[in-house]
Motif scaffolding. Structure first.
Motif, mmCIF file in Angstrom:
data_model
loop_
_atom_site.group_PDB
_atom_site.id
_atom_site.type_symbol
_atom_site.label_atom_id
_atom_site.label_comp_id
_atom_site.label_asym_id
_atom_site.label_seq_id
_atom_site.Cartn_x
_atom_site.Cartn_y
_atom_site.Cartn_z
ATOM 1 N N VAL A 1 0.855 -1.182 0.000
ATOM 2 C CA VAL A 1 0.000 0.000 0.000
ATOM 3 C C VAL A 1 0.898 1.241 0.000
ATOM 4 N N HIS A 2 0.804 2.039 -1.069
ATOM 5 C CA HIS A 2 1.728 3.161 -1.232
ATOM 6 C C HIS A 2 1.120 4.231 -2.122
ATOM 7 N N SER A 3 1.740 5.393 -2.122
ATOM 8 C CA SER A 3 1.483 6.441 -3.108
ATOM 9 C C SER A 3 2.843 6.948 -3.557
ATOM 10 N N ASP A 4 2.971 7.290 -4.828
ATOM 11 C CA ASP A 4 4.289 7.359 -5.456
ATOM 12 C C ASP A 4 5.109 8.609 -5.166
ATOM 13 N N TYR A 5 4.467 9.670 -4.665
ATOM 14 C CA TYR A 5 5.196 10.924 -4.463
ATOM 15 C C TYR A 5 4.791 11.584 -3.155
ATOM 16 N N THR A 6 5.577 12.584 -2.756
ATOM 17 C CA THR A 6 5.358 13.346 -1.534
ATOM 18 C C THR A 6 5.403 14.833 -1.884
ATOM 19 N N PRO A 7 5.076 15.723 -0.938
ATOM 20 C CA PRO A 7 5.159 17.159 -1.232
ATOM 21 C C PRO A 7 6.558 17.619 -1.628
ATOM 22 N N ARG A 8 7.570 16.861 -1.260
ATOM 23 C CA ARG A 8 8.937 17.236 -1.634
ATOM 24 C C ARG A 8 9.377 16.545 -2.928
ATOM 25 N N SER A 9 9.057 15.254 -3.074
ATOM 26 C CA SER A 9 9.568 14.531 -4.240
ATOM 27 C C SER A 9 8.805 14.873 -5.516
ATOM 28 N N GLY A 10 7.551 15.351 -5.409
ATOM 29 C CA GLY A 10 6.817 15.761 -6.596
ATOM 30 C C GLY A 10 7.494 16.928 -7.317
ATOM 31 N N PRO A 11 7.657 18.072 -6.650
ATOM 32 C CA PRO A 11 8.356 19.188 -7.302
ATOM 33 C C PRO A 11 9.782 18.843 -7.716
ATOM 34 N N ALA A 12 10.463 18.008 -6.925
ATOM 35 C CA ALA A 12 11.829 17.620 -7.289
ATOM 36 C C ALA A 12 11.849 16.867 -8.604
ATOM 37 N N GLU B 1 11.991 9.417 -2.160
ATOM 38 C CA GLU B 1 10.981 9.198 -1.134
ATOM 39 C C GLU B 1 9.593 9.073 -1.739
ATOM 40 N N ILE B 2 8.790 8.209 -1.124
ATOM 41 C CA ILE B 2 7.389 8.038 -1.463
ATOM 42 C C ILE B 2 6.620 7.931 -0.152
ATOM 43 N N TYR B 3 5.314 7.741 -0.265
ATOM 44 C CA TYR B 3 4.504 7.450 0.906
ATOM 45 C C TYR B 3 4.114 5.977 0.912
ATOM 46 N N THR C 1 -1.309 10.652 -7.922
ATOM 47 C CA THR C 1 -0.273 10.348 -6.935
ATOM 48 C C THR C 1 0.384 11.590 -6.348
ATOM 49 N N TYR C 2 0.056 12.760 -6.899
ATOM 50 C CA TYR C 2 0.527 14.019 -6.323
ATOM 51 C C TYR C 2 -0.298 15.158 -6.896
ATOM 52 N N ASP C 3 -0.675 16.102 -6.028
ATOM 53 C CA ASP C 3 -1.349 17.323 -6.469
ATOM 54 C C ASP C 3 -0.787 18.464 -5.642
ATOM 55 N N SER C 4 -0.344 19.519 -6.301
ATOM 56 C CA SER C 4 0.244 20.645 -5.580
ATOM 57 C C SER C 4 -0.791 21.477 -4.837
ATOM 58 N N GLU C 5 -2.080 21.369 -5.229
ATOM 59 C CA GLU C 5 -3.120 22.145 -4.570
ATOM 60 C C GLU C 5 -3.396 21.603 -3.163
ATOM 61 N N ILE C 6 -3.692 22.504 -2.240
ATOM 62 C CA ILE C 6 -3.986 22.115 -0.855
ATOM 63 C C ILE C 6 -5.346 22.672 -0.447
ATOM 64 N N ASP C 7 -6.293 22.597 -1.386
ATOM 65 C CA ASP C 7 -7.612 23.185 -1.164
ATOM 66 C C ASP C 7 -8.667 22.163 -0.750
#
Length: 269
Positions: free
Chosen positions: A128-139, A201-203, A229-235
């Motif tokens: 059980v995972h998700s492929d990116y994090t708030p740091r690894s997505g923009p990277a 890094e991933i989740y 697996t990643y969205d920059s929006e925090i709404d």
């Protein structure tokens, strides 16, 4: 079809950093691997609600897709014929103004021996995972599009995984999706991917009885799953969506081995 009872491999939230090594670590390294918390779960058949699933709500959606492409052993054909089809499909489904493909993987049942795996042919991930994090997505955006990254990262950026069967109906090792609305931020545990020359890094997810799981049994090549697996929006919309392949107890004897393609994309709005 019907809902199934099975097991998924969650990770233990023990306060320590979780890690996975792609090389043999030093003997004094104290390992804290993922996927050690095996939990019984019910995974629901999503076909009856297929049209209602949303990338911004549940974090996944299944749509009809032209399954006519068959040249999965031809790299040039994949790039010149399939990739443009996938890009237009994602633009249509999401409204993105630009879509970039940056990775693909053919997944099938392979031996546990890592020497049998390649960068583009890997086993289904039973974690059980998700492929990116708030740091690894923009990277990743900076890695792939260094010249445009500063400008692109000022707008909304979303990573979508495109997943489908290669040729046949998926009869074994289907993909399960966790409704993003049923998980909370604290369920997401950072996992370090240790390579010899870098660390990614991933989740991975800790277990929660609140998680709601869905799958689409016997998916054909004429359907595609999109996973966010990643969205920059925090709404409040889905940002990360847990998913995992799983052993389906209803798989018939002699089932066709699963062969699927996963294409990773980044979309800009």
């Amino acid at each position: 079809m019907a809902d199934v009872k099975t097991q998924l491999n969650y990770s233990v939230d023990n306060g320590r950093e979780i890690d996975y090594y792609f090389f043999e670590p030093a003997q004094d390294v104290k390992l804290n691997p993922p996927g050690t918390d095996v939990q019984d779960v019910v995974i629901r058949d999503g076909w009856s609600q297929a049209e209602s699933f949303s990338l911004d709500a549940e974090g996944f959606a299944i749509k009809s897709f032209d399954g006519g492409f068959r040249q999965f052993d031809n790299e040039e054909a994949i790039t010149s014929l399939l990739y443009p089809q996938v890009i237009e499909f994602i633009k249509k489904q999401t409204g993105a103004r630009r879509v970039e493909i940056f990775d693909k993987t053919i997944r099938q049942r392979l031996p546990d021996d890592l020497s049998q795996q390649t960068e583009e042919h890997r086993p289904a991930v039973l974690l059980v995972h998700s492929d990116y994090t708030p740091r690894s997505g923009p990277a990743r955006v900076r890695d792939i599009l260094p010249e445009d990254a500063d400008e692109l990262l000022t707008g909304r950026v979303v990573f979508y995984n495109f997943w489908k069967s290669l040729y046949d109906v998926v009869e074994e090792l289907p993909l399960a999706c966790c409704d993003a609305r049923s998980s909370i931020d604290e369920d997401m545990l950072l996992m370090n991917l240790k390579y010899s020359d870098r660390t990614g890094e991933i989740y991975v997810l800790r277990h929660s009885p609140d998680h709601k799981w869905w799958y689409f049994p016997k998916m054909s090549a004429d359907h595609a799953l999109l996973l966010k697996t990643y969205d920059s929006e925090i709404d409040g919309r889905a940002r990360f969506m847990g998913h995992s392949a799983f052993e389906d107890p209803t798989t018939p004897v002699g089932a066709q081995p699963r062969q699927s393609i996963e294409i990773r994309t980044m979309a800009f709005f």
